[in-house]
Design an enzyme around this catalytic site. Structure first.
Site, mmCIF file in Angstrom:
data_model
loop_
_atom_site.group_PDB
_atom_site.id
_atom_site.type_symbol
_atom_site.label_atom_id
_atom_site.label_comp_id
_atom_site.label_asym_id
_atom_site.label_seq_id
_atom_site.Cartn_x
_atom_site.Cartn_y
_atom_site.Cartn_z
ATOM 1 C CG ASP A 228 3.564 2.134 2.025
ATOM 2 O OD1 ASP A 228 3.740 1.394 1.040
ATOM 3 O OD2 ASP A 228 3.946 1.808 3.162
ATOM 4 C CG HIS A 251 6.615 2.998 -1.292
ATOM 5 N ND1 HIS A 251 6.625 2.246 -0.144
ATOM 6 C CD2 HIS A 251 7.309 4.133 -0.988
ATOM 7 C CE1 HIS A 251 7.285 2.893 0.812
ATOM 8 N NE2 HIS A 251 7.693 4.042 0.330
#
Ligand SMILES: *[C@@H]1O[C@H](CO)[C@@H](O)[C@H](O)[C@H]1NC(C)=O
Ligand SMILES: *[C@@H]1O[C@H](CO)[C@@H](O)[C@H](O)[C@H]1NC(C)=O
Ligand SMILES: *[C@@H]1O[C@H](CO)[C@@H](O)[C@H](O)[C@H]1NC(C)=O
Ligand SMILES: *[C@@H]1O[C@H](CO)[C@@H](O)[C@H](O)[C@H]1NC(C)=O
Ligand SMILES: *[C@@H]1O[C@H](CO)[C@@H](O)[C@H](O)[C@H]1NC(C)=O
Ligand SMILES: *[C@@H]1O[C@H](CO)[C@@H](O)[C@H](O)[C@H]1NC(C)=O
Ligand SMILES: *[C@@H]1O[C@H](CO)[C@@H](O)[C@H](O)[C@H]1NC(C)=O
Ligand SMILES: *[C@@H]1O[C@H](CO)[C@@H](O)[C@H](O)[C@H]1NC(C)=O
Ligand SMILES: *[C@@H]1O[C@H](CO)[C@@H](O)[C@H](O)[C@H]1NC(C)=O
Ligand SMILES: *[C@@H]1O[C@H](CO)[C@@H](O)[C@H](O)[C@H]1NC(C)=O
Length: 412
Positions: A228, A251
């Site tokens: 993430d 991310h």
């Protein structure tokens, strides 16, 4: 058992955060409190006893000592302050592992594994490993297993620092957290240096470092590979410096999402410099919810390298859980004075620069200089798409992007 030693140059010290650390330390060896480093014997009570003893001590820098070449299984535990001394150290040379079954959290707060609260002068250093053993949590995560009857959306953050002023976390390796690896909330003065964070690229919600309601924080010289956000910054944070970070998979570095619950956002003075993004979905990202209010300002992204990044430079002021599901609103977080300087690399998608600001509350004072982005796919072109974003640009490829400056813009 207690003895005094002198410990030198564990972390090279030019930083003000280190002023109190390691001059004269009294050791509280977790094994002296009953911890057994065999990887199987649950030792949270022993860790807590060692912490409590250190925390009561009034010497300059008591040290909770986790010896090397040992693996300590530790159930969810809270190390609470305030402590009596001016500082407290955790010297972690061995490995601390979480229970591998979510049932260990039955009746406990499933949002955390290790937590320190309400301290000043905390330092967590060593060459040790914090192993979240998150696989069982990932396997029941609603994000990737929505059909599973008792899938879970909340899983433990490996280590939460809540209300810890003037802290340092350095040299530690964090692996396989069930969810976020390090979370810093409500802290004033925090340095994270030379940490390594590793979890699989497909592990759900395994943010590297999450920062919330925190001021004067630096993150330096760290490598983060995860599933993430590499680093995410939440509401009410300011004076943050993030430098020399390598983000792989995951991310990217994200300011936001901000203003999710319609709250007043106050986020300012953030520098992100010398960072490398490899195969991440985003590079330098800002995302805000339309229902948010308040501001995000004085943000500088400098000397960034992108390799095969889907959205190297992106502002999404219409952020929504489900893309397109949020109706257009008249509100928004005011974004101003954001600069992008010396960014190079490749984009994995067609849009390399995407400044997608709010129609109602446009972005002002955007500055872009020396940005060179090409496609990661040989022969493909990339574009820059800017809407409702105003400022100046110089030497931008792909470009141009920003409309000419308006009068309003020069007022910022
Ligand atoms: C801590 O305890 C371990 C195991 O008993 C021992 O080997 C080690 O010498 C101790 N270290 C310190 C610094 O107390
Ligand atoms: C941390 O700093 C804040 C703001 O200065 C202060 O209110 C709080 O009491 C401090 N906490 C500790 C544990 O020293
Ligand atoms: C960074 O941390 C690693 C792992 O703990 C250690 O081996 C290395 O010496 C540290 N580097 C510096 C500059 O402290
Ligand atoms: C699902 O929930 C049931 C009942 O609460 C429980 O017995 C079972 O262990 C749970 N399964 C998982 C995978 O968490
Ligand atoms: C870490 O970042 C802070 C803030 O930018 C800086 O003062 C400090 O010198 C940096 N430390 C290292 C070791 O780079
Ligand atoms: C960010 O960079 C600006 C310009 O160099 C500097 O004035 C500011 O103090 C820096 N902020 C932080 C938190 O390091
Ligand atoms: C990032 O990718 C570049 C180019 O492929 C490579 O040279 C570099 O070693 C990679 N860095 C990391 C941390 O994986
Ligand atoms: C923009 O923000 C930077 C910090 O990132 C600050 O140094 C600079 O003064 C700001 N510029 C204006 C015009 O406010
Ligand atoms: C900008 O945001 C709007 C609303 O979410 C979306 O429809 C549009 O596709 C976005 N534009 C780009 C270039 O991503
Ligand atoms: C992005 O910009 C390109 C070139 O100006 C344009 O053709 C394309 O429609 C834009 N895409 C979106 C989603 O706005």
């Amino acid at each position: 058992m207690k003895f005094v030693v002198l410990l030198f140059v564990l972390v090279s010290s030019s930083s003000p955060y280190l002023a109190w650390a390691f001059d004269e330390a009294t050791y509280f060896n977790v094994t002296d409190y009953g911890a057994i480093g065999d990887g199987r014997t649950e030792s949270s009570k022993a860790f807590l006893k060692a912490w409590d003893a250190a925390c009561k001590d009034t010497v300059k820098s008591p040290t909770v000592y986790v010896p090397p070449k040992s693996i300590f299984l530790v159930n969810p535990v809270n190390f609470n302050g305030p402590c009596n001394g001016p500082g407290i150290n955790l010297l972690i040379l061995g490995t601390i592992v979480a229970p591998n079954a979510p049932s260990a959290w039955d009746g406990k707060d499933a949002s955390q594994w290790l937590a320190v609260t309400n301290t000043k002068g905390l330092s967590v250093v060593g060459f040790g490993v914090i192993d979240g053993q998150g696989k069982a949590w990932w396997d029941q995560s609603c994000k990737y297993h929505p059909k599973l009857k008792n899938c879970t959306t909340l899983a433990p953050t490996a280590w939460k620092f809540i209300g810890c002023n003037n802290s340092i976390v350095s040299n530690i390796r964090f692996i396989n957290s069930a969810q976020t690896h390090i979370s810093v909330q409500g802290c004033n003065g925090f340095l994270i240096q030379n940490v390594t964070i590793e979890s699989p690229g497909n592990s759900p919600n395994t943010d590297g470092i999450h920062i919330q309601s925190t001021h004067h924080l630096s993150i330096n010289d760290s490598k983060i590979t995860n599933g993430d956000d590499c680093i995410s910054i939440g509401d009410h944070s300011s004076h943050l410096s993030i430098s020399n970070i390598q983000c792989t998979l995951g991310h990217g570095i994200s300011i936001g999402s901000l203003g999710r619950s319609g709250n007043l956002v106050q986020v300012e003075n953030i520098n992100v410099t010398n960072c490398i993004f490899n195969d991440t979905t985003n590079g330098a990202r800002i995302k805000t919810w339309q229902v948010g209010r308040g501001y995000l300002k004085h943000i500088a992204f400098e000397r960034l390298t992108f390799n095969n990044v889907k959205n190297p430079i992106i502002i999404d002021q219409n952020y929504c859980d489900v893309s397109g599901a949020c109706p257009e609103l008249k509100t928004g977080v005011q974004i101003s004075n954001v600069s992008y300087r010396h960014a190079v690399g490749t984009s994995a998608t067609h849009i390399a620069i995407n400044l997608n600001c709010s129609k109602s509350v446009p972005c002002h004072g955007i500055s872009m200089e020396s940005v060179q982005l090409t496609s990661a796919i040989t022969g493909k072109q990339v574009t820059a798409n800017c809407s409702n974003a105003y400022g100046r640009e110089h030497d931008i490829v792909p470009g141009p992007c920003l409309p000419h400056e308006t009068h309003q813009d020069t007022m910022i």
